[in-house]
Enzyme design. Structure first.
Site, PDB file in Angstrom:
ATOM      1  N   CYS B  10      35.207  45.235  39.618  1.00  0.00           N
ATOM      2  CA  CYS B  10      35.427  43.873  39.152  1.00  0.00           C
ATOM      3  C   CYS B  10      36.256  43.118  40.192  1.00  0.00           C
ATOM      4  O   CYS B  10      36.791  43.698  41.132  1.00  0.00           O
ATOM      5  CB  CYS B  10      36.099  43.857  37.786  1.00  0.00           C
ATOM      6  SG  CYS B  10      37.622  44.791  37.731  1.00  0.00           S
ATOM      7  N   CYS B  13      39.725  44.275  41.159  1.00  0.00           N
ATOM      8  CA  CYS B  13      39.845  45.497  41.959  1.00  0.00           C
ATOM      9  C   CYS B  13      39.687  45.160  43.440  1.00  0.00           C
ATOM     10  O   CYS B  13      40.380  45.725  44.300  1.00  0.00           O
ATOM     11  CB  CYS B  13      38.782  46.511  41.547  1.00  0.00           C
ATOM     12  SG  CYS B  13      38.615  46.659  39.769  1.00  0.00           S
TER      13      CYS B  13
END
Lengths: 321, 78
Positions: B10, B13
């Site tokens: 995502c 991250c």
């Protein structure tokens, strides 16, 4: 109760009628007024709600939740899990790790599902946008029924003992207990503020697009057009709305203002809420993510139970309201 | 030193990875930066909300993007 949003209506009126000198009562004036008012209201509530709920969330970590819910059966734990679901982040990339984490800590499958159903359904951004557009009462109904759907859906899944439809590796994961460093209030405020920036940064474009479409519909579509075709007497309207909503993957923050304008043209509130719930509660991408931990049978049961519950909720609101 | 970034890809991250790289650059330290994407490993560290950050097997953070200063602090402890 004094209307706290009055200043925003005042600004919208000033800009539309005085600054741009658009004739009141025309489609253009109605559209523009709707757009300005909605945008001011939605963004104010978004910032306030995200901040408050993020602050609360800093106390209710999934680690703490799974310790409390671990190994306990009973409807009260479904309620607890569902409530935890309302404050956890709605990013679907977290649903699988939390699912595994809960199961691993011995949280029963049904209780875990109560969490999993409510988590995307009730979140701070949806609450803010619903409140700004449909008002407090509809928002409260949405939140309460979202929690109830999680409780009942999770309880049903627990009742049918569907553990064998969870992928085997989930039961083999062993995780170290990891306790986050305690935050002081300064850090909690920073965290809440970061969440506001990050979520508003992510959803603002959908809100603007949704409000614009809603505004045009509000100003130019004929009055009562939806009451005629999708009113309460049309019993098929709720299931059709839900069946459209289930596979639909859309940013619900953008859909809510559109639905607001549909309600203005006669779409019943129950049908509208059912539609919004079906869009948020189940979506194809989320199912694809969950497929990593659930077998097809359990995904089908999950989608089936939530769909039925949402349709039922829609009918109920149409009758009650 | 081994730095593991836990996350399934995502946005947050990716952001975490950038922060870590920036912290390394500013401190001039060398480290092997690895992205961990499989759920079993992420969960074995006990992290349920990604992104997570692990330095030499020790979980430093889960659930939010760290600041460059946070990371520098952890690097300094090593």
């Amino acid at each position: 109760m004094a209307d706290v949003f009055y200043p925003m209506q005042w600004i919208a009126d000033k800009v539309t009628y005085d600054l741009l000198e658009i004739q009141a009562g025309t489609g253009l004036a109605d559209s523009l007024n709707f757009i300005i008012y909605d945008i001011l209201k939605i963004f104010t509530l978004l910032c306030v709600m995200i901040f408050l709920i993020a602050y609360m969330r800093s106390y209710i970590t999934p680690e703490r939740s799974r310790r409390i819910l671990g190994g306990k059966k009973g409807p009260q734990y479904n309620v607890g899990a569902s409530l935890v679901g309302t404050v956890t982040p709605f990013c679907s990339c977290s649903s699988v790790p939390i699912f595994i984490g809960f199961i691993e800590a011995g949280v029963p499958l049904g209780v875990t599902f109560s969490f999993l159903i409510t988590s995307p359904l009730v979140n701070e951004a949806a609450i803010a946008v619903l409140w700004a557009t449909l008002g407090f009462k509809a928002t409260a109904l949405y939140v309460i029924s979202g929690v109830l759907i999680g409780v009942i859906g999770g309880y049903a899944i627990g009742f049918f003992k569907l553990e064998k439809y969870v992928e085997g590796f989930v039961y083999n994961v062993h995780s170290l207990p990891f306790e986050e460093a305690k935050m002081n209030s300064r850090q909690r405020l920073d965290y809440a503020f970061d969440e506001v920036k990050s979520i508003v940064g992510k959803v603002w474009i959908y809100v603007v697009i949704g409000v614009s479409i809603g505004g045009l519909f509000h100003g130019f579509a004929p009055e009562g057009i939806l009451a005629e075709y999708a009113g309460k007497d049309n019993l098929l309207a709720v299931p059709i709305a839900v069946l459209i909503g289930v596979p639909l993957y859309s940013n619900v923050m953008g859909l809510i203002p559109v639905v607001e304008s549909l309600i203005g043209k006669g779409l019943p509130i129950g049908t509208s809420l059912a539609f919004l719930m079906s869009v948020t509660a189940v979506s194809l991408p989320e199912m694809i993510i969950l497929k990593k931990v659930l077998k097809n049978e359990l995904i089908a049961v999950f989608v089936g139970i939530v769909t039925i519950a949402v349709i039922f909720t829609g009918y109920m609101f149409n009758i009650v309201l | 030193m081994k730095i593991e970034i836990l996350g399934t890809g995502c946005k947050k991250c990716i952001k975490t990875k950038e922060v870590v790289e920036k912290a390394l650059e500013e401190t001039g330290l060398e480290a092997e930066v690895v992205k961990v994407e499989d759920y079993e490993t992420i969960l074995s560290y006990g992290v349920m909300i990604t992104p997570g950050l692990v330095i030499d097997g020790e979980v430093k953070l889960g659930g939010k993007v760290p600041s460059v200063n946070d990371v520098k602090g952890w690097l300094a402890e090593k």
